[in-house]
Design an enzyme around this catalytic site. Structure first.
Site, PDB file in Angstrom:
ATOM      1  N   GLU A 145       5.139  10.435   6.504  1.00 26.26           N
ATOM      2  CA  GLU A 145       4.384   9.462   5.708  1.00 26.26           C
ATOM      3  C   GLU A 145       4.642   8.040   6.206  1.00 26.26           C
ATOM      4  O   GLU A 145       5.697   7.750   6.782  1.00 26.26           O
ATOM      5  CB  GLU A 145       4.816   9.548   4.234  1.00 26.26           C
ATOM      6  CG  GLU A 145       3.812  10.233   3.326  1.00 26.26           C
ATOM      7  CD  GLU A 145       2.511   9.466   3.132  1.00 26.26           C
ATOM      8  OE1 GLU A 145       2.118   8.670   4.017  1.00 26.26           O
ATOM      9  OE2 GLU A 145       1.878   9.673   2.101  1.00 26.26           O
ATOM     10  N   ASP A 146       3.690   7.175   5.957  1.00 32.37           N
ATOM     11  CA  ASP A 146       3.901   5.767   6.291  1.00 32.37           C
ATOM     12  C   ASP A 146       4.703   5.063   5.203  1.00 32.37           C
ATOM     13  O   ASP A 146       5.629   4.316   5.499  1.00 32.37           O
ATOM     14  CB  ASP A 146       2.561   5.041   6.534  1.00 32.37           C
ATOM     15  CG  ASP A 146       1.551   5.264   5.411  1.00 32.37           C
ATOM     16  OD1 ASP A 146       1.785   6.119   4.532  1.00 32.37           O
ATOM     17  OD2 ASP A 146       0.512   4.577   5.421  1.00 32.37           O
ATOM     18  N   ASP A 193       5.447   4.287  -2.183  1.00 27.72           N
ATOM     19  CA  ASP A 193       5.287   3.109  -3.048  1.00 27.72           C
ATOM     20  C   ASP A 193       5.645   3.557  -4.462  1.00 27.72           C
ATOM     21  O   ASP A 193       6.829   3.593  -4.835  1.00 27.72           O
ATOM     22  CB  ASP A 193       3.852   2.597  -2.898  1.00 27.72           C
ATOM     23  CG  ASP A 193       3.643   1.205  -3.466  1.00 27.72           C
ATOM     24  OD1 ASP A 193       4.098   0.971  -4.596  1.00 27.72           O
ATOM     25  OD2 ASP A 193       3.026   0.343  -2.809  1.00 27.72           O
ATOM     26  N   PHE A 214       2.493  -5.946  -1.158  1.00 29.29           N
ATOM     27  CA  PHE A 214       1.510  -5.108  -0.488  1.00 29.29           C
ATOM     28  C   PHE A 214       1.535  -5.373   1.013  1.00 29.29           C
ATOM     29  O   PHE A 214       1.359  -6.498   1.460  1.00 29.29           O
ATOM     30  CB  PHE A 214       0.102  -5.336  -1.057  1.00 29.29           C
ATOM     31  CG  PHE A 214      -0.829  -4.213  -0.735  1.00 29.29           C
ATOM     32  CD1 PHE A 214      -0.820  -3.039  -1.480  1.00 29.29           C
ATOM     33  CD2 PHE A 214      -1.700  -4.300   0.353  1.00 29.29           C
ATOM     34  CE1 PHE A 214      -1.656  -1.973  -1.161  1.00 29.29           C
ATOM     35  CE2 PHE A 214      -2.546  -3.238   0.669  1.00 29.29           C
ATOM     36  CZ  PHE A 214      -2.522  -2.076  -0.079  1.00 29.29           C
ATOM     37  N   ARG A 272      -5.307  -1.477   9.807  1.00 34.39           N
ATOM     38  CA  ARG A 272      -4.456  -0.351  10.232  1.00 34.39           C
ATOM     39  C   ARG A 272      -3.978  -0.507  11.671  1.00 34.39           C
ATOM     40  O   ARG A 272      -2.951   0.034  12.057  1.00 34.39           O
ATOM     41  CB  ARG A 272      -5.226   0.981  10.124  1.00 34.39           C
ATOM     42  CG  ARG A 272      -5.581   1.408   8.708  1.00 34.39           C
ATOM     43  CD  ARG A 272      -6.042   2.872   8.721  1.00 34.39           C
ATOM     44  NE  ARG A 272      -6.794   3.244   7.534  1.00 34.39           N
ATOM     45  CZ  ARG A 272      -6.252   3.687   6.398  1.00 34.39           C
ATOM     46  NH1 ARG A 272      -4.945   3.782   6.285  1.00 34.39           N
ATOM     47  NH2 ARG A 272      -7.016   4.019   5.376  1.00 34.39           N
TER      48      ARG A 272
HETATM   49  O1  PRP Z   1       3.721   6.227  -3.264  1.00 30.13           O
HETATM   50  P1  PRP Z   1       2.298   5.967  -3.585  1.00 30.13           P
HETATM   51  O2  PRP Z   1       2.121   4.867  -4.592  1.00 30.13           O
HETATM   52  O3  PRP Z   1       1.549   7.192  -3.977  1.00 30.13           O
HETATM   53  O4  PRP Z   1       1.587   5.378  -2.266  1.00 30.13           O
HETATM   54  C1  PRP Z   1       1.745   5.909  -0.987  1.00 30.13           C
HETATM   55  C2  PRP Z   1       0.480   6.512  -0.441  1.00 30.13           C
HETATM   56  O5  PRP Z   1      -0.608   5.580  -0.520  1.00 30.13           O
HETATM   57  C3  PRP Z   1      -1.173   5.376   0.768  1.00 30.13           C
HETATM   58  O6  PRP Z   1      -2.246   6.238   1.004  1.00 30.13           O
HETATM   59  P2  PRP Z   1      -3.763   5.948   0.574  1.00 30.13           P
HETATM   60  O7  PRP Z   1      -4.063   6.673  -0.678  1.00 30.13           O
HETATM   61  O8  PRP Z   1      -4.019   4.471   0.588  1.00 30.13           O
HETATM   62  O9  PRP Z   1      -4.587   6.649   1.755  1.00 30.13           O
HETATM   63  P3  PRP Z   1      -4.611   6.211   3.306  1.00 30.13           P
HETATM   64  O10 PRP Z   1      -3.341   6.744   3.941  1.00 30.13           O
HETATM   65  O11 PRP Z   1      -5.826   6.876   3.855  1.00 30.13           O
HETATM   66  O12 PRP Z   1      -4.685   4.716   3.367  1.00 30.13           O
HETATM   67  C4  PRP Z   1      -0.028   5.694   1.709  1.00 30.13           C
HETATM   68  O13 PRP Z   1      -0.499   6.037   2.998  1.00 30.13           O
HETATM   69  C5  PRP Z   1       0.672   6.841   1.026  1.00 30.13           C
HETATM   70  O14 PRP Z   1       0.065   8.070   1.322  1.00 30.13           O
HETATM   71  O1  HPA Z   2       1.823  -1.650   0.334  1.00 29.71           O
HETATM   72  C1  HPA Z   2       0.916  -0.847   0.675  1.00 29.71           C
HETATM   73  N1  HPA Z   2       0.040  -1.161   1.672  1.00 29.71           N
HETATM   74  C2  HPA Z   2      -0.963  -0.321   2.068  1.00 29.71           C
HETATM   75  N2  HPA Z   2      -1.164   0.866   1.536  1.00 29.71           N
HETATM   76  C3  HPA Z   2      -0.321   1.252   0.551  1.00 29.71           C
HETATM   77  N3  HPA Z   2      -0.297   2.396  -0.144  1.00 29.71           N
HETATM   78  C4  HPA Z   2       0.710   2.315  -1.007  1.00 29.71           C
HETATM   79  N4  HPA Z   2       1.367   1.118  -0.888  1.00 29.71           N
HETATM   80  C5  HPA Z   2       0.730   0.439   0.097  1.00 29.71           C
HETATM   81 MG    MG Z   3      -4.528   3.261   1.973  1.00 29.12          MG
END
Ligand code: PRP
Ligand code: HPA
Ligand code: MG
Length: 184
Positions: free
Chosen positions: A103-104, A107, A156, A169
């Site tokens: 995961e990236d 949050d 953020f 991205r």
């Molecule tokens: O801990 P949390 O509050 O759940 O947030 C974390 C998740 O939110 C983002 O995904 P997003 O739903 O934005 O999809 P993306 O990866 O396509 O941007 C991020 O890449 C994680 O998967």
């Molecule tokens: O801080 C953030 N940045 C972008 N995407 C995210 N998804 C959860 N937290 C974040």
């Molecule tokens: Mg996202």
């Protein structure tokens, strides 16, 4: 052409390319040692984890497999909706396998909490998490993370896979998004 200057919408750079590369190399080494007997399937969570997966996987000196899931909980905003949707499922079977979710960012933790229980219900041997970033102050649920890159402040962030409304991205670093971009 390489992007060298902070983007104008970035308030400040939190982690530059070198810091990210060095930390992923450390994590890759740990992962290779831990899974030497039975290499994992790396499950990248699209779209945010694309950069982490690409760079971390190349630091793991094992015969790993890669698969992908796409889930979305943020839509176009800066707050989790709490509702996780599967947009794309794994292409392979994980029964009896070691799974390492890549995961990236963690949050609120809601996405991973949901994903962990979803993947565990498929009968894998183990499920662990490797995440580049974590915001300890934003946690709404406890998540047990085996490999963590950096703990960061509750702001953020964008870049290195992370988006705001699908933009930024491709920034090669992680930066804090200027509040003027999402507040009036
Ligand atoms: O801990 P949390 O509050 O759940 O947030 C974390 C998740 O939110 C983002 O995904 P997003 O739903 O934005 O999809 P993306 O990866 O396509 O941007 C991020 O890449 C994680 O998967
Ligand atoms: O801080 C953030 N940045 C972008 N995407 C995210 N998804 C959860 N937290 C974040
Ligand atoms: Mg996202």
């Amino acid at each position: 052409m390489p992007q060298t200057h902070p983007h104008p919408d970035v308030d400040r750079v939190l982690l530059d390319e070198q810091q990210i590369r060095e930390r992923l190399a450390e994590l890759g080494e740990e992962i290779a040692a831990d899974y030497a007997d039975e290499p994992p399937i790396l499950v990248g969570v699209l779209k945010g984890a694309v950069m982490v997966m690409a760079d971390l996987a190349r630091e793991i000196d094992l015969k790993v497999e890669m698969d992908w899931m796409a889930v979305s909980s943020y839509g176009s905003g800066t707050k989790s909706s709490g509702v996780v949707r599967i947009l794309k499922d794994l292409s392979g079977d994980i029964t009896g396998r070691n799974v390492l979710i890549v995961e990236d960012i963690i949050d609120s933790g809601l996405t991973l909490k949901w994903l962990l229980s979803n993947l565990r219900s498929r009968g894998p041997k183990s499920v662990e998490i490797a995440a580049l970033l974590r915001k300890p102050e934003a946690a709404r649920v406890e998540i047990d993370v085996k490999y963590i890159g950096f703990d960061i402040p509750n702001e953020f962030v964008i870049g290195y896979g992370l988006d705001f409304a699908e933009n930024y991205r491709n920034l090669p670093y992680v930066g804090v998004l200027s509040r003027s971009i999402y507040e009036d």
